[in-house]
Scaffold this active site. Structure first.
Site, PDB file in Angstrom:
ATOM      1  N   TYR A   1      -2.256  -0.482  10.460  1.00 36.00           N
ATOM      2  CA  TYR A   1      -2.335  -0.900   9.047  1.00 36.00           C
ATOM      3  C   TYR A   1      -1.107  -0.423   8.275  1.00 36.00           C
ATOM      4  CZ  TYR A   1      -3.730  -0.973   4.155  1.00 36.00           C
ATOM      5  OH  TYR A   1      -3.750  -1.183   2.782  1.00 36.00           O
TER       6      TYR A   1
ATOM      7  N   SER B   1       0.844  -1.189   0.000  1.00 40.30           N
ATOM      8  CA  SER B   1       0.000   0.000   0.000  1.00 40.30           C
ATOM      9  C   SER B   1       0.881   1.241   0.000  1.00 40.30           C
ATOM     10  CB  SER B   1      -0.916   0.029   1.225  1.00 40.30           C
ATOM     11  OG  SER B   1      -1.590   1.265   1.336  1.00 40.30           O
TER      12      SER B   1
END
Length: 299
Positions: free
Chosen positions: A160, A147
């Protein structure tokens, strides 16, 4: 039915997180290229729906394996079931991943640990086990879905982002370790994408989701698939994401964290995006609502 690619017709790809978002679109790309699929997701019902749909569209073998990769040991069970089927895996795609929005002191410890279990431990386990088999054959490909968040500290999405930083670092290290092998590891870095990620993470009221343009899962999957097939070690999907990653590098951790926080703060606009426009991701959202009765959050 799609045209059969004879070169790939006996090859197999394992794809986790295959029932929505980028994972679903990657499954379509592999099937269109004549790879047989082993699809992994938590919900047996959703997994069967996706399996049936793809079988109608593509002339490939599709094996659904319902497993909850939040659960310790589940990733190893996936590997063991594939081995029991006597299937040689040519490509591993680690797409399954989730986050949780909110100040770290306010999110539950159990949810934080679950995120680490899914995003790191299950990914590491599947990579270790399938890579060991690839080493024996000296052949294989691995796609890790990272990501943009992994390139910077991300307030309000701190765990995250940290797990995705692990994925990026881990993948780069493996690329170097495998430089003399006929095995490639590709890490895909999407930006904010039109999937059900934000609802599962309780992040659907954030500026980045309600107010900003999102990448399409189809475009992100295509970027990842093409980079994987070329043997590239890393691909940043989309011009906007490339700019964000470059700015994170230039600004440094402290200043880029300030920008990240602004994107993750609640939107003040009365109108904004409410649900994914990506149909399989919307189906995933509706399935979770039906199971839990809640419009936000995960199963």
């Amino acid at each position: 039915m799609a045209t059969v690619n004879q070169e790939n017709r006996n090859k197999y790809a394992v794809i986790t997180g295959a029932t929505s978002g980028i994972g679903y679109e990657l499954a379509k790309l592999f099937a269109a290229d004549s790879y047989n699929l082993i699809l992994v997701a938590r919900s047996e019902e959703r997994l069967q729906q996706v399996t049936d749909r793809l079988k109608q569209q593509y002339s490939v073998e599709i094996t659904p394996i319902p497993r909850d990769l939040f659960i310790p040991g589940a990733a190893k069970e996936v590997y063991e079931q594939v081995k029991a089927l006597n299937i040689t895996v040519d490509v591993l795609v680690n797409d399954a991943g989730q986050g949780e929005w909110g100040p770290f002191v306010e999110t539950t410890l159990e949810r934080d640990i679950d995120i680490i279990q899914l995003n790191i431990i299950s990914l590491l386990t599947l990579t270790k086990l399938f890579l060991q088999d690839m080493i024996v054959r000296n052949e294989g490909k691995i796609l890790q879905v990272g990501s943009e968040a992994g390139t910077t500290p991300m307030p309000l999405l701190s765990v995250y982002a940290a797990t995705k930083a692990f994925v990026i670092s881990f993948s780069a290290a493996l690329t170097e370790e495998l430089r003399d092998k006929n095995i490639t590891v590709t890490v895909l870095l999407p930006g904010a994408t039109d999937t059900d990620f934000f609802h599962k993470a309780h992040q659907d009221q954030a500026v980045v989701y309600r107010d900003k343009e999102l990448a399409s899962p189809e475009d992100v999957a295509k970027d990842g698939y093409e980079a994987l097939m070329k043997g590239e070690s890393k691909v940043i999907s989309g011009a906007r994401t490339k700019m964000h990653v470059m700015m994170n590098d230039l600004l440094g951790a402290r200043k880029s964290a300030v920008f990240g926080r602004k994107q993750n703060e609640p939107s003040t606009k009365e109108e904004g995006r409410e649900v994914p426009s990506h149909e399989p991701s919307l189906e995933e959202r509706e399935h979770i609502i039906a199971e839990t009765g809640k419009k936000r959050g995960d199963l």
